[in-house]
Design an enzyme around this catalytic site. Sequence first.
Site, PDB file in Angstrom:
ATOM      1  N   LEU A  46     -52.862  98.710   5.575  1.00  0.00           N
ATOM      2  CA  LEU A  46     -52.882  98.202   6.930  1.00  0.00           C
ATOM      3  C   LEU A  46     -53.366  96.776   6.703  1.00  0.00           C
ATOM      4  O   LEU A  46     -54.322  96.703   6.049  1.00  0.00           O
ATOM      5  CB  LEU A  46     -53.889  98.988   7.987  1.00  0.00           C
ATOM      6  CG  LEU A  46     -53.511 100.421   8.526  1.00  0.00           C
ATOM      7  CD1 LEU A  46     -54.373 100.991   9.195  1.00  0.00           C
ATOM      8  CD2 LEU A  46     -52.058 100.284   9.295  1.00  0.00           C
ATOM      9  N   ASP A  47     -52.738  95.838   7.358  1.00  0.00           N
ATOM     10  CA  ASP A  47     -53.310  94.402   7.117  1.00  0.00           C
ATOM     11  C   ASP A  47     -54.462  94.275   7.799  1.00  0.00           C
ATOM     12  O   ASP A  47     -54.982  95.014   8.687  1.00  0.00           O
ATOM     13  CB  ASP A  47     -52.040  93.606   7.420  1.00  0.00           C
ATOM     14  CG  ASP A  47     -51.610  93.455   9.050  1.00  0.00           C
ATOM     15  OD1 ASP A  47     -52.473  93.489   9.624  1.00  0.00           O
ATOM     16  OD2 ASP A  47     -50.395  93.409   9.351  1.00  0.00           O
ATOM     17  N   GLU A  48     -55.120  93.074   7.619  1.00  0.00           N
ATOM     18  CA  GLU A  48     -56.288  92.634   8.127  1.00  0.00           C
ATOM     19  C   GLU A  48     -56.435  92.556   9.589  1.00  0.00           C
ATOM     20  O   GLU A  48     -57.462  93.166  10.093  1.00  0.00           O
ATOM     21  CB  GLU A  48     -56.734  91.191   7.426  1.00  0.00           C
ATOM     22  CG  GLU A  48     -58.105  90.705   7.721  1.00  0.00           C
ATOM     23  CD  GLU A  48     -58.312  89.610   7.111  1.00  0.00           C
ATOM     24  OE1 GLU A  48     -59.545  89.430   7.314  1.00  0.00           O
ATOM     25  OE2 GLU A  48     -57.650  88.885   6.422  1.00  0.00           O
ATOM     26  N   SER A  50     -54.490  94.832  11.698  1.00  0.00           N
ATOM     27  CA  SER A  50     -54.197  95.962  12.104  1.00  0.00           C
ATOM     28  C   SER A  50     -55.387  96.969  12.062  1.00  0.00           C
ATOM     29  O   SER A  50     -56.226  96.810  11.044  1.00  0.00           O
ATOM     30  CB  SER A  50     -53.084  96.727  11.221  1.00  0.00           C
ATOM     31  OG  SER A  50     -51.756  95.361  11.571  1.00  0.00           O
ATOM     32  N   ARG A 148     -45.691  94.239   6.722  1.00  0.00           N
ATOM     33  CA  ARG A 148     -46.030  93.649   8.310  1.00  0.00           C
ATOM     34  C   ARG A 148     -44.675  94.298   9.035  1.00  0.00           C
ATOM     35  O   ARG A 148     -44.391  93.445  10.070  1.00  0.00           O
ATOM     36  CB  ARG A 148     -46.067  92.247   8.406  1.00  0.00           C
ATOM     37  CG  ARG A 148     -47.589  91.837   7.914  1.00  0.00           C
ATOM     38  CD  ARG A 148     -47.998  90.321   8.000  1.00  0.00           C
ATOM     39  NE  ARG A 148     -48.258  89.992   9.423  1.00  0.00           N
ATOM     40  CZ  ARG A 148     -49.395  89.950   9.808  1.00  0.00           C
ATOM     41  NH1 ARG A 148     -50.349  90.515   9.158  1.00  0.00           N
ATOM     42  NH2 ARG A 148     -49.613  89.349  11.046  1.00  0.00           N
TER      43      ARG A 148
END
Length: 190
Positions: A46-48, A50, A148
């Site tokens: 999960l990106d930063e 999210s 993403r």
Amino acid sequence: MSAHQHFIIYKPYGYLSQFIYELKRPKKLLGELYDFPENTMAIGRLDEDSEGLLLLTTDGMMSEIVRSKKVDKEYYVQVDGLITDTAIEELKNGVLIGFNGKKYLTRKCQAHRLEEEPQFPQRAKKIRDERHGPTSWLSITINEGKFRQVRKMTSAVGFPTLRLVRVRVGEVHLNNLDAGEVVEVEGFCV
């Protein structure tokens, strides 16, 4: 040889889905939330920006199984504006997004509007409020995971993502975990 260990975590907003970060800018990492055993790896990322359900394991084979296209990943997404039925249908049928400098048509997915705002822990960084216009929530379930991807999908149909929370991976649900909470589990039934 010891048995593998498996964990579920509510990854908070602002944390990276990794344990080591070698660039100069300081970042918040998963190891700050719990004393994970050596060789623990995040399954997917999960990106930063999210948050939500992240599975971790010491079993590389389990990681391969969960990341496969056979396992659904469900996200609750807050978007800018009141999402239309037309936009939801476009999401369901696949949309063109940019990936690795090329156009990519996403696979068909499940998508629907959430009638009630989900109850998640307060985020560290406030999302703009209703004075800046309405927002809406939807559920998107995909079985692929390009960089993403969900954010790019909602943007492609004219409704940029404001908040993204993964709530399910296969049969594993976020349930009522608090942001940053970690639970060790026997294994994953995905």
